[in-house]
Design a protein around this motif. Sequence first.
Motif, PDB file in Angstrom:
ATOM      1  N   ALA A   1       0.824  -1.208   0.000  1.00 11.21           N
ATOM      2  CA  ALA A   1       0.000   0.000   0.000  1.00 11.21           C
ATOM      3  C   ALA A   1       0.856   1.256   0.000  1.00 11.21           C
ATOM      4  CB  ALA A   1      -0.925   0.015   1.219  1.00 11.21           C
ATOM      5  N   THR A   2       0.267   2.334  -0.528  1.00 10.25           N
ATOM      6  CA  THR A   2       0.912   3.651  -0.529  1.00 10.25           C
ATOM      7  C   THR A   2      -0.114   4.702  -0.133  1.00 10.25           C
ATOM      8  OG1 THR A   2       0.449   3.929  -2.887  1.00 10.25           O
ATOM      9  CG2 THR A   2       2.589   3.027  -2.305  1.00 10.25           C
ATOM     10  N   PRO A   3      -0.473   4.790   1.132  1.00  6.91           N
ATOM     11  CA  PRO A   3      -1.498   5.744   1.567  1.00  6.91           C
ATOM     12  C   PRO A   3      -1.048   7.184   1.379  1.00  6.91           C
ATOM     13  CG  PRO A   3      -0.407   4.772   3.460  1.00  6.91           C
ATOM     14  CD  PRO A   3       0.081   4.025   2.262  1.00  6.91           C
ATOM     15  N   SER A   4      -1.997   8.061   1.045  1.00 10.61           N
ATOM     16  CA  SER A   4      -1.651   9.457   0.754  1.00 10.61           C
ATOM     17  C   SER A   4      -2.298  10.453   1.710  1.00 10.61           C
ATOM     18  CB  SER A   4      -2.053   9.812  -0.685  1.00 10.61           C
ATOM     19  OG  SER A   4      -3.453   9.686  -0.858  1.00 10.61           O
ATOM     20  N   THR A   5      -3.056   9.963   2.701  1.00  9.82           N
ATOM     21  CA  THR A   5      -3.604  10.855   3.719  1.00  9.82           C
ATOM     22  C   THR A   5      -3.311  10.276   5.097  1.00  9.82           C
ATOM     23  OG1 THR A   5      -5.803   9.813   3.932  1.00  9.82           O
ATOM     24  CG2 THR A   5      -5.511  11.439   2.152  1.00  9.82           C
ATOM     25  N   PRO A   6      -3.167  11.122   6.119  1.00  9.47           N
ATOM     26  CA  PRO A   6      -2.912  10.612   7.474  1.00  9.47           C
ATOM     27  C   PRO A   6      -3.992   9.651   7.964  1.00  9.47           C
ATOM     28  CG  PRO A   6      -2.450  12.963   7.375  1.00  9.47           C
ATOM     29  CD  PRO A   6      -3.101  12.604   6.069  1.00  9.47           C
ATOM     30  N   ALA A   7      -5.264   9.972   7.677  1.00  9.71           N
ATOM     31  CA  ALA A   7      -6.360   9.128   8.154  1.00  9.71           C
ATOM     32  C   ALA A   7      -6.340   7.757   7.480  1.00  9.71           C
ATOM     33  CB  ALA A   7      -7.699   9.816   7.916  1.00  9.71           C
ATOM     34  N   ASN A   8      -6.086   7.739   6.189  1.00  8.18           N
ATOM     35  CA  ASN A   8      -6.060   6.446   5.505  1.00  8.18           C
ATOM     36  C   ASN A   8      -4.875   5.606   5.971  1.00  8.18           C
ATOM     37  OD1 ASN A   8      -7.944   5.248   3.780  1.00  8.18           O
ATOM     38  ND2 ASN A   8      -6.613   5.432   2.000  1.00  8.18           N
ATOM     39  N   TYR A   9      -3.766   6.273   6.274  1.00  2.99           N
ATOM     40  CA  TYR A   9      -2.603   5.583   6.836  1.00  2.99           C
ATOM     41  C   TYR A   9      -2.957   4.992   8.206  1.00  2.99           C
ATOM     42  CZ  TYR A   9       2.228   5.113   8.609  1.00  2.99           C
ATOM     43  OH  TYR A   9       3.402   4.657   9.146  1.00  2.99           O
ATOM     44  N   PHE A  10      -3.636   5.776   9.031  1.00  2.00           N
ATOM     45  CA  PHE A  10      -4.061   5.314  10.353  1.00  2.00           C
ATOM     46  C   PHE A  10      -4.966   4.092  10.241  1.00  2.00           C
ATOM     47  CE2 PHE A  10      -7.626   5.437  13.391  1.00  2.00           C
ATOM     48  CZ  PHE A  10      -6.949   5.160  14.568  1.00  2.00           C
ATOM     49  N   HIS A  11      -5.987   4.175   9.379  1.00  4.88           N
ATOM     50  CA  HIS A  11      -6.927   3.064   9.244  1.00  4.88           C
ATOM     51  C   HIS A  11      -6.271   1.830   8.631  1.00  4.88           C
ATOM     52  CE1 HIS A  11     -10.447   5.110  10.710  1.00  4.88           C
ATOM     53  NE2 HIS A  11     -10.275   6.113   9.865  1.00  4.88           N
ATOM     54  N   LEU A  12      -5.264   2.036   7.772  1.00  2.00           N
ATOM     55  CA  LEU A  12      -4.531   0.910   7.203  1.00  2.00           C
ATOM     56  C   LEU A  12      -3.785   0.151   8.299  1.00  2.00           C
ATOM     57  CD1 LEU A  12      -3.359  -0.605   4.679  1.00  2.00           C
ATOM     58  CD2 LEU A  12      -1.519   1.104   4.699  1.00  2.00           C
ATOM     59  N   LEU A  13      -3.073   0.889   9.172  1.00  2.00           N
ATOM     60  CA  LEU A  13      -2.349   0.254  10.266  1.00  2.00           C
ATOM     61  C   LEU A  13      -3.309  -0.388  11.269  1.00  2.00           C
ATOM     62  CD1 LEU A  13       0.438   2.910  10.983  1.00  2.00           C
ATOM     63  CD2 LEU A  13       0.617   0.817   9.634  1.00  2.00           C
ATOM     64  N   ARG A  14      -4.421   0.274  11.506  1.00  2.00           N
ATOM     65  CA  ARG A  14      -5.422  -0.266  12.442  1.00  2.00           C
ATOM     66  C   ARG A  14      -6.003  -1.575  11.900  1.00  2.00           C
ATOM     67  NH1 ARG A  14     -10.987   0.236  13.535  1.00  2.00           N
ATOM     68  NH2 ARG A  14     -11.467   0.309  15.772  1.00  2.00           N
ATOM     69  N   ARG A  15      -6.318  -1.591  10.618  1.00  3.14           N
ATOM     70  CA  ARG A  15      -6.841  -2.815  10.006  1.00  3.14           C
ATOM     71  C   ARG A  15      -5.837  -3.953  10.109  1.00  3.14           C
ATOM     72  NH1 ARG A  15      -7.814  -3.303   3.568  1.00  3.14           N
ATOM     73  NH2 ARG A  15      -5.527  -3.431   3.696  1.00  3.14           N
ATOM     74  N   GLN A  16      -4.559  -3.626   9.899  1.00  3.83           N
ATOM     75  CA  GLN A  16      -3.518  -4.643   9.984  1.00  3.83           C
ATOM     76  C   GLN A  16      -3.431  -5.220  11.394  1.00  3.83           C
ATOM     77  OE1 GLN A  16      -1.838  -6.201   7.880  1.00  3.83           O
ATOM     78  NE2 GLN A  16       0.210  -6.751   8.610  1.00  3.83           N
ATOM     79  N   ALA A  17      -3.545  -4.357  12.396  1.00  4.65           N
ATOM     80  CA  ALA A  17      -3.422  -4.809  13.784  1.00  4.65           C
ATOM     81  C   ALA A  17      -4.620  -5.648  14.223  1.00  4.65           C
ATOM     82  CB  ALA A  17      -3.272  -3.601  14.703  1.00  4.65           C
ATOM     83  N   LEU A  18      -5.803  -5.333  13.705  1.00  4.03           N
ATOM     84  CA  LEU A  18      -7.021  -5.995  14.167  1.00  4.03           C
ATOM     85  C   LEU A  18      -7.464  -7.166  13.287  1.00  4.03           C
ATOM     86  CD1 LEU A  18      -9.158  -2.865  15.154  1.00  4.03           C
ATOM     87  CD2 LEU A  18      -7.787  -4.328  16.644  1.00  4.03           C
ATOM     88  N   SER A  19      -6.842  -7.325  12.140  1.00  6.36           N
ATOM     89  CA  SER A  19      -7.277  -8.361  11.210  1.00  6.36           C
ATOM     90  C   SER A  19      -7.053  -9.760  11.768  1.00  6.36           C
ATOM     91  CB  SER A  19      -6.518  -8.217   9.885  1.00  6.36           C
ATOM     92  OG  SER A  19      -6.864  -9.267   9.001  1.00  6.36           O
ATOM     93  N   GLU A  20      -8.034 -10.620  11.576  1.00  4.16           N
ATOM     94  CA  GLU A  20      -7.896 -12.006  11.993  1.00  4.16           C
ATOM     95  C   GLU A  20      -6.976 -12.775  11.052  1.00  4.16           C
ATOM     96  OE1 GLU A  20     -11.732 -13.736  12.338  1.00  4.16           O
ATOM     97  OE2 GLU A  20     -12.364 -12.427  14.002  1.00  4.16           O
ATOM     98  N   ARG A  21      -6.889 -12.289   9.811  1.00  4.34           N
ATOM     99  CA  ARG A  21      -5.982 -12.921   8.841  1.00  4.34           C
ATOM    100  C   ARG A  21      -4.594 -12.300   9.013  1.00  4.34           C
ATOM    101  NH1 ARG A  21      -5.057 -14.480   3.402  1.00  4.34           N
ATOM    102  NH2 ARG A  21      -2.849 -15.072   3.472  1.00  4.34           N
ATOM    103  N   ARG A  22      -3.658 -13.071   9.466  1.00  8.57           N
ATOM    104  CA  ARG A  22      -2.301 -12.575   9.703  1.00  8.57           C
ATOM    105  C   ARG A  22      -1.475 -12.740   8.440  1.00  8.57           C
ATOM    106  NH1 ARG A  22       0.650 -15.244  14.084  1.00  8.57           N
ATOM    107  NH2 ARG A  22       1.800 -13.292  14.209  1.00  8.57           N
ATOM    108  N   ARG A  23      -1.074 -11.616   7.875  1.00  7.59           N
ATOM    109  CA  ARG A  23      -0.202 -11.630   6.714  1.00  7.59           C
ATOM    110  C   ARG A  23       0.634 -10.360   6.739  1.00  7.59           C
ATOM    111  NH1 ARG A  23      -4.526 -10.556   1.790  1.00  7.59           N
ATOM    112  NH2 ARG A  23      -5.028  -8.401   2.338  1.00  7.59           N
ATOM    113  N   PRO A  24       1.822 -10.388   6.143  1.00  4.71           N
ATOM    114  CA  PRO A  24       2.690  -9.205   6.162  1.00  4.71           C
ATOM    115  C   PRO A  24       2.081  -8.044   5.384  1.00  4.71           C
ATOM    116  CG  PRO A  24       3.928 -11.189   5.598  1.00  4.71           C
ATOM    117  CD  PRO A  24       2.481 -11.541   5.527  1.00  4.71           C
ATOM    118  N   MET A  25       2.610  -6.842   5.645  1.00  3.87           N
ATOM    119  CA  MET A  25       2.176  -5.655   4.915  1.00  3.87           C
ATOM    120  C   MET A  25       3.391  -4.785   4.639  1.00  3.87           C
ATOM    121  SD  MET A  25      -0.814  -2.856   5.722  1.00  3.87           S
ATOM    122  CE  MET A  25      -0.097  -2.166   7.202  1.00  3.87           C
TER     123      MET A  25
END
Length: 228
Positions: free
Chosen positions: A45-69
């Motif tokens: 991913a290449t997020p271009s806004t602070p909020a989208n970056y935040f939600h991207l990291l949040r999704r990664q932390a909370l996702s039940e599917r564990r995979r690298p990012m």
Amino acid sequence: EAKWGQGSSLTLLLPHGYEGQGPDHSSGRIERYLALSGEDNWTVATPSTPANYFHLLRRQALSERRRPMVVFTPKSMLRLRAATSQPDDFTSGTFQPVLADPNSPSPSAVRRVVLCSGKVYYDLDKARTTAEARDTAILRVEQLYPLPADELREALASYESADDIVWVQEEPANQGPWPFIALNVPEHLDGNRRLRRVSRASSASPAAGSQTSHDAEHKKLLGAIFGS
């Protein structure tokens, strides 16, 4: 994961930004990670806004599917006034793999849709304003892999009159997202739409070694879309 059944949520934050500081500073080698993408093995991913970056990291932390990012993060956006988000953008909503044009151009007037990823959006938006190009919409592909095909198709459907679909990137043609985009996006375009590229010419180096050369290349790139 295939051999031992063990998942990993490892997240890589790689500096990547064409800012005229030379080859080593510029490229996180997006093309290499995309070339290794397959079977839903990770997120690029290449997020271009602070909020989208935040939600991207949040999704990664909370996702039940564990995979690298792998996240590509231009340094210049840390001090770019245009790259801001409102408090509500953080407290509500989710990660958006494709960002619509915030300027909301009239769909019936749009003849060209520019697809891009990362900080080049802000240069394109500024150039569009200067050129008063009301016939151009700019969409941001924030998640490169897995390719958000449904979201991209839905965003493009808003501009039925647009027959010019352009992928714009700062990287040379043989690097950056383009090799992956050229291979995967055309099959998701409706009708007779075709995808063309605007970028730096193919190069053995990730970027020019001089600020003057960089600026000239960047001006030429923007001029190819909106005129000099």
